[in-house]
Motif scaffolding. Structure first.
Motif, mmCIF file in Angstrom:
data_model
loop_
_atom_site.group_PDB
_atom_site.id
_atom_site.type_symbol
_atom_site.label_atom_id
_atom_site.label_comp_id
_atom_site.label_asym_id
_atom_site.label_seq_id
_atom_site.Cartn_x
_atom_site.Cartn_y
_atom_site.Cartn_z
ATOM 1 N N TRP A 114 0.808 -1.218 0.000
ATOM 2 C CA TRP A 114 0.000 0.000 0.000
ATOM 3 C C TRP A 114 0.843 1.271 0.000
ATOM 4 O O TRP A 114 0.436 2.295 -0.542
ATOM 5 N N SER A 115 2.008 1.216 0.565
ATOM 6 C CA SER A 115 2.831 2.426 0.676
ATOM 7 C C SER A 115 3.687 2.683 -0.568
ATOM 8 O O SER A 115 4.312 3.735 -0.682
ATOM 9 N N THR A 116 3.705 1.756 -1.521
ATOM 10 C CA THR A 116 4.486 1.910 -2.744
ATOM 11 C C THR A 116 3.549 2.213 -3.909
ATOM 12 O O THR A 116 2.513 1.569 -4.047
ATOM 13 N N ASN A 117 3.908 3.178 -4.733
ATOM 14 C CA ASN A 117 3.070 3.529 -5.886
ATOM 15 C C ASN A 117 3.549 2.827 -7.146
ATOM 16 O O ASN A 117 4.742 2.581 -7.322
ATOM 17 N N PRO A 124 -1.511 3.115 -5.525
ATOM 18 C CA PRO A 124 -0.789 2.128 -4.715
ATOM 19 C C PRO A 124 -0.564 0.800 -5.446
ATOM 20 O O PRO A 124 -1.401 0.347 -6.223
ATOM 21 N N SER A 126 -0.826 -1.955 -4.328
ATOM 22 C CA SER A 126 -1.825 -2.926 -3.873
ATOM 23 C C SER A 126 -2.940 -3.153 -4.889
ATOM 24 O O SER A 126 -3.629 -4.173 -4.830
#
Length: 166
Positions: A114-117, A124, A126
């Motif tokens: 979730w914290s990585t784009n 995200p 995700s």
């Protein structure tokens, strides 16, 4: 309940079909941009990878509901009437358990990403895992419901035959 599952399956099929149409459109834009405008849209590759996941996973959940997914039924059908129905219900319950495991594992992957784009899309990471999570949940729901209904029908049929023998 069966009607609600049919509607949910149709929604999954529509989402998968819409994703396929969108995939064709964005590749058309890629070709137009590259060869006519001489400017290649770089986001097309990332979006197409994302869409393929939705097409495959959400579409396969519909296949589970419609019982058109890949399966080896030769041995199950060779068992005969009562054992074939028991094996079919057991296979659906095992498939539902697999769906739960898939959903839980993908939920963990979603939390992790979730914290990585995603590059070029700025959403995200995700969202790549979301279709597998949905597939696991829908597989559990579709196969689990069918398995439970088959077991209920088996017990109902057994009770009806016991009453006739009395």
């Amino acid at each position: 309940m069966t009607r609600a599952l049919n509607v949910l399956s149709k929604i999954c099929l529509f989402a998968s079909s819409f994703s396929l149409v969108l995939l064709v459109v964005i590749f058309g834009w890629l070709v137009f941009g590259r060869y006519v405008l001489n400017v290649t849209p770089t986001w097309v590759e990332q979006l197409s990878l994302l869409l393929v996941g939705y097409i495959a996973f959400v579409g396969s959940a519909t296949g589970v509901h419609e019982n058109s997914h890949l399966g080896v039924t030769l041995f199950r059908e060779m068992l005969g009437s009562p054992f074939c129905e028991i094996a079919s219900a057991l296979a659906d319950l095992i498939l539902a358990a697999f769906g739960i495991v898939m959903m839980v594992a993908c939920l963990e992957l979603m939390r992790f990403g979730w914290s990585t784009n995603l590059p070029m899309l700025n959403i995200p990471e995700s969202f790549r895992t979301l279709p597998a999570l949905l597939c696991g949940g829908f597989t559990c729901l579709f196969a689990g419901t069918r398995g439970v209904l088959q077991i209920i029908q088996l017990f109902h049929t057994a009770d009806a035959s016991d009453e006739r023998s009395l």
